[in-house]
Design a protein around this motif. Structure first.
Motif, short mmCIF file in Angstrom:
data_model
loop_
_atom_site.label_atom_id
_atom_site.label_comp_id
_atom_site.label_asym_id
_atom_site.label_seq_id
_atom_site.Cartn_x
_atom_site.Cartn_y
_atom_site.Cartn_z
N HIS A 252 12.90 39.00 -20.12
CA HIS A 252 11.46 38.78 -20.33
C HIS A 252 10.55 39.21 -19.18
N HIS A 253 11.03 40.05 -18.25
CA HIS A 253 10.16 40.43 -17.14
C HIS A 253 9.05 41.41 -17.54
N HIS A 254 9.08 41.90 -18.78
CA HIS A 254 8.00 42.78 -19.25
C HIS A 254 7.06 42.06 -20.22
N GLU A 255 7.18 40.75 -20.32
CA GLU A 255 6.23 39.99 -21.13
C GLU A 255 4.91 39.84 -20.38
N LYS A 256 3.80 39.72 -21.12
CA LYS A 256 2.47 39.53 -20.53
C LYS A 256 1.87 38.24 -21.08
N VAL A 257 1.03 37.60 -20.28
CA VAL A 257 0.51 36.29 -20.68
C VAL A 257 -0.37 36.37 -21.92
N ASP A 258 -0.92 37.56 -22.25
CA ASP A 258 -1.75 37.67 -23.45
C ASP A 258 -0.93 37.99 -24.70
N GLY A 259 0.39 38.07 -24.56
CA GLY A 259 1.25 38.30 -25.71
C GLY A 259 1.48 39.75 -26.07
N SER A 260 1.00 40.67 -25.25
CA SER A 260 1.13 42.10 -25.57
C SER A 260 2.35 42.76 -24.93
N GLY A 261 3.19 41.97 -24.26
CA GLY A 261 4.36 42.54 -23.61
C GLY A 261 5.53 42.72 -24.55
N TYR A 262 6.70 43.00 -23.99
CA TYR A 262 7.90 43.20 -24.79
C TYR A 262 9.09 42.59 -24.06
N PRO A 263 10.19 42.25 -24.76
CA PRO A 263 10.50 42.62 -26.15
C PRO A 263 10.05 41.60 -27.21
N ASP A 264 9.61 40.40 -26.80
CA ASP A 264 9.37 39.33 -27.77
C ASP A 264 7.91 38.96 -27.94
N LYS A 265 7.00 39.68 -27.25
CA LYS A 265 5.56 39.40 -27.35
C LYS A 265 5.24 37.92 -27.12
N ALA A 268 1.58 33.13 -22.81
CA ALA A 268 1.68 32.48 -21.49
C ALA A 268 2.56 31.24 -21.50
N GLU A 269 2.29 30.32 -22.43
CA GLU A 269 3.01 29.05 -22.44
C GLU A 269 4.48 29.20 -22.84
N GLN A 270 4.82 30.36 -23.40
CA GLN A 270 6.19 30.61 -23.82
C GLN A 270 7.03 31.31 -22.76
N ILE A 271 6.37 31.79 -21.72
CA ILE A 271 7.06 32.55 -20.68
C ILE A 271 7.41 31.62 -19.53
N SER A 272 8.64 31.68 -19.07
CA SER A 272 9.09 30.79 -18.00
C SER A 272 8.45 31.17 -16.67
N LEU A 273 8.49 30.24 -15.72
CA LEU A 273 7.98 30.49 -14.37
C LEU A 273 8.65 31.71 -13.75
N PHE A 274 9.98 31.79 -13.86
CA PHE A 274 10.71 32.87 -13.20
C PHE A 274 10.43 34.22 -13.86
N ALA A 275 10.26 34.24 -15.18
CA ALA A 275 9.92 35.50 -15.86
C ALA A 275 8.52 35.96 -15.47
N LYS A 276 7.59 35.01 -15.30
CA LYS A 276 6.25 35.37 -14.83
C LYS A 276 6.31 35.93 -13.41
N MET A 277 7.16 35.34 -12.58
CA MET A 277 7.36 35.86 -11.22
C MET A 277 7.94 37.27 -11.28
N GLY A 278 8.92 37.46 -12.16
CA GLY A 278 9.54 38.77 -12.30
C GLY A 278 8.56 39.84 -12.72
N ALA A 279 7.61 39.48 -13.58
CA ALA A 279 6.61 40.45 -14.03
C ALA A 279 5.77 40.96 -12.87
N VAL A 280 5.34 40.05 -11.99
CA VAL A 280 4.53 40.44 -10.84
C VAL A 280 5.32 41.32 -9.89
#
Length: 405
Positions: A252-265, A268-280
């Motif tokens: 999930h490191h390519h997910e975005k908080v607005d839901g436009s990321g991939y692979p699962d779109k 924000a509330e569905q993305i874990s802390l660590f995956a959000k860190m990974g995205a940055v």
């Protein structure tokens, strides 16, 4: 005062600030702690670690009858590729940037070989051996703890041929730095590092002609690349890796908080802390590195642009990332009020706005000037904005702050 002692002489109440030897040989995720549990002491004595470094100002010393000159830190010899006990950090100490940069260069070189080997094994159909990468996480995390900016800045310097391997090392380092900036526990810091190191393993199954393509990808080719999170997740699962943080960040490191990321779109509330860190961390290293199809952005410019991307990152996490990196990270080219161009070489404790820089060019005379180090926290000159050396026809200025890796 730091002192190296034999494990047989370790006793309850000692403050442990380093364990000699590879991480895989010792029973702890962490260093820098008071030994106050008999079970933990037994674990240490039963491990393959022979020596530890203690801080006698924060805990007990060796019993007087057991002290010998050979164990005094001033007389202890260390391997060529090791930081001496006098340079190791306690919770309140930092190794100077220049000293840690030399150690970081060695860590990067050895880590690159291991990661390249891992990717090669995956391409040949072999299962990932996670035990072989755990020591890499330990060494990178320890370097970041000693001085965050040394390894994090050096690992930005990649060739086009090794960008996939070096990207994994960079994201590992950035994840451990961000975890510390967020105040996570030592266990969570190491989990973040392992997740960062393994986040792009799925790219080992992407055709090299796509990964190394010198131009922009077609929509079809980009569709192939977008499969790498799921491919990586499958590879890690097949290798028997059950750590949920590593699996989640890989997927999930390519997910975005607005839901436009991939692979699962995910939103924000569905993305874990660590995956959000990974995205940055993933994006920062990607945009500040030269790739086959683009030039690197200056670090300061990258942070400014990333801050403007609405809906991409969790902004609380992004702000913590900036606080850790500095508004002007090491290697950033800036223009000063005096009209001089400078490159950031160190951060200062006083302010994120007043790093130590090396001036090297006058925009008023359009001439190179003698290189001079200036501590902006003690000088009347100040940064007025980010700049690019290429804009002034100056080419690469990495030699002003970086040692070869």
């Amino acid at each position: 005062m730091l002192k190296t002692v034999l494990v047989k002489d370790v006793r309850m109440g000692m403050y442990i600030c380093a364990l000699k030897g590879a991480w895989i040989d010792h029973p702890y995720w962490r260093t820098n702690f008071v030994l106050n549990d008999q079970t933990e002491l037994q674990k240490l004595q039963q491990s393959r670690v022979n020596e530890v470094v203690i801080d006698v100002q924060q805990g007990l010393d060796v019993a007087p009858a057991e002290i010998t000159p050979a164990l005094n830190s001033e007389n202890t010899e260390t391997p060529e590729n090791a930081i001496s006990p006098r340079q190791l950090t306690s919770q309140s100490q930092q190794v100077p940037f220049e000293i840690e940069q030399a150690q970081a260069a060695k860590i990067i070189a050895s880590s690159r070989r291991e990661i390249a080997s891992m990717f090669s094994d995956v391409r040949m159909g072999r299962t990932i051996a996670v035990d072989s990468v755990l020591p890499i996480v330990e060494e990178i995390a320890a370097s970041v703890a000693r001085n965050m900016h040394a390894l994090v800045s050096l690992v930005r310097l990649k060739t086009i041929d090794d960008c996939v391997y070096m990207h994994s090392i960079a994201v590992c380092a950035l994840m451990t730095a961000l975890a510390r900036a967020l105040g996570l526990s030592e266990d969570e810091v190491k989990q973040a590092g392992l997740a960062g190191l393994m986040h792009d393993v799925g790219k080992a199954e992407i055709p090299l002609e796509i990964l190394n393509k010198p131009g922009a990808l077609t929509e079809k080719e980009f569709g192939v690349v977008r499969h790498h999170p799921r491919l990586g997740h499958q590879l890690l699962t097949a290798a028997g890796i059950t750590d949920q943080v590593t699996l989640d960040v890989c997927l999930h490191h390519h997910e975005k908080v607005d839901g436009s990321g991939y692979p699962d779109k995910l939103h924000a509330e569905q993305i874990s802390l660590f995956a959000k860190m990974g995205a940055v961390c993933d994006v920062y290293d990607a945009v500040t590195s030269t790739r086959a199809y683009k030039h690197a952005w200056e670090p300061g410019i990258a942070l400014k642009r990333m801050a403007s991307w609405e809906g991409h990152f969790d902004m609380d996490i992004f702000k913590a990332f900036v606080r850790g990196m500095g508004i002007y990270p090491v290697g950033t080219v800036v223009i000063l009020k005096s009209g001089r161009l400078a490159v950031v070489v160190r951060q200062t404790a006083e302010s994120l706005l007043t790093p130590v820089v090396k001036v090297f060019f006058s925009t008023r005379s359009k001439l190179q000037i003698p290189v001079e180090e200036v501590d902006l926290s003690k000088d009347q000159d100040e940064i007025t904005g980010n700049e690019s050396a290429e804009t002034w026809g100056l080419g690469n200025v990495d030699h002003l702050w970086a040692i070869p890796t």
